[in-house]
Design a protein around this motif. Structure first.
Motif, PDB file in Angstrom:
ATOM      1  N   GLY A 146       0.868  -1.366  -0.119  1.00 62.31           N
ATOM      2  CA  GLY A 146       0.233   0.073   0.156  1.00 62.31           C
ATOM      3  C   GLY A 146       0.772   1.130  -0.061  1.00 62.31           C
ATOM      4  O   GLY A 146       0.590   2.383  -0.628  1.00 62.31           O
ATOM      5  N   GLU A 158       3.700   4.171   5.868  1.00 66.10           N
ATOM      6  CA  GLU A 158       2.557   3.425   5.728  1.00 66.10           C
ATOM      7  C   GLU A 158       1.601   4.333   5.029  1.00 66.10           C
ATOM      8  O   GLU A 158       1.529   5.496   4.914  1.00 66.10           O
ATOM      9  CB  GLU A 158       1.731   3.061   6.989  1.00 66.10           C
ATOM     10  N   ASP A 159       0.596   3.582   4.133  1.00 67.60           N
ATOM     11  CA  ASP A 159      -0.509   4.151   3.469  1.00 67.60           C
ATOM     12  C   ASP A 159      -1.380   4.722   4.317  1.00 67.60           C
ATOM     13  O   ASP A 159      -1.669   6.083   4.458  1.00 67.60           O
ATOM     14  CB  ASP A 159      -0.979   3.422   2.369  1.00 67.60           C
TER      15      ASP A 159
HETATM   16 MG    MG Z   1      -1.051  -1.243   4.051  1.00 67.38          MG
END
Ligand code: MG
Ligand code: IMP
Length: 185
Positions: A41, A96-97
């Motif tokens: 992600g 992180e997304d």
């Molecule tokens: Mg993720």
């Protein structure tokens, strides 16, 4: 689509700001900080962000799976690819997304601290879905906070592995989701 959450221009502005803040905050580290991309992600966000950090840094990645792939988190996290860099005495920035329930970040932070003795572990997420939090995790840097637990796609965020390549973030509608299901990805 129901609503655009971040346009390409807004993402670019956020990435510029976060890159500048990280450059300033990490300017006096003795050893190059290690930036860790949480695959898949965070891939587009990570690749844009690191170009805005004007310091000597080291990049690595992990692959975690938390979502079953659809609209709801499975609640169990598996690590499909571990960190290859030794993180002892290093400042670590997990990229992180989105931090949703917080379970993934909690899992990864604990994993890093059990395997290594890092100097500091920081979390940088494009989105902080703080309303969905199930445990106490600190998001040190975030691009946008989401007061409602909406399901987002685009710019890394997927629905059944699709949509990661879309350059903006939006809330899909029911018809779009039904059409993606038809693709049987
Ligand atoms: Mg993720
Ligand atoms: P957490 O463990 O619940 O915090 O979930 C984190 C992971 O779930 C993120 O890294 C995303 O990959 C995924 N996720 C959470 N919310 C969304 C969303 O709205 N759309 C797509 N993926 C999401």
């Amino acid at each position: 689509m129901e609503e655009i959450i971040l346009s390409e221009e807004e993402i670019a502005r956020i990435v510029d700001e976060l890159g500048a803040r990280l450059t300033k905050d990490l300017a006096n580290e003795e050893r190059p900080p290690v930036f860790i991309c949480v695959m898949k992600g965070a891939m587009p966000f990570f690749s844009d962000l690191i170009k805005k950090v004007k310091l000597d840094i080291v990049c690595d990645y992990v692959q975690l799976t938390s979502y079953g792939g659809g609209l709801a988190s499975s609640g169990t996290i598996s690590m499909d690819k571990d960190i290859a860099t030794c993180l002892d005495d290093r400042t670590v920035v997990i990229v992180e997304d989105i931090v949703d329930s917080g379970l993934s970040i909690d899992f990864l932070t604990k994993h890093i601290k059990s395997r290594f003795k890092p100097k500091k572990v920081l979390v940088c997420a494009l989105f902080d879905k703080f309303c969905a939090r199930k445990n106490e995790v600190t998001v040190d840097y975030f691009g946008a906070r989401l007061p409602e637990a909406k399901f987002l796609v685009g710019y890394g965020l997927d629905y059944r592995q699709l949509l990661r390549n879309v350059p903006y973030v939006f809330v899909p509608d029911k018809e779009e989701i039904a059409a993606w299901d038809e693709l049987d990805p």
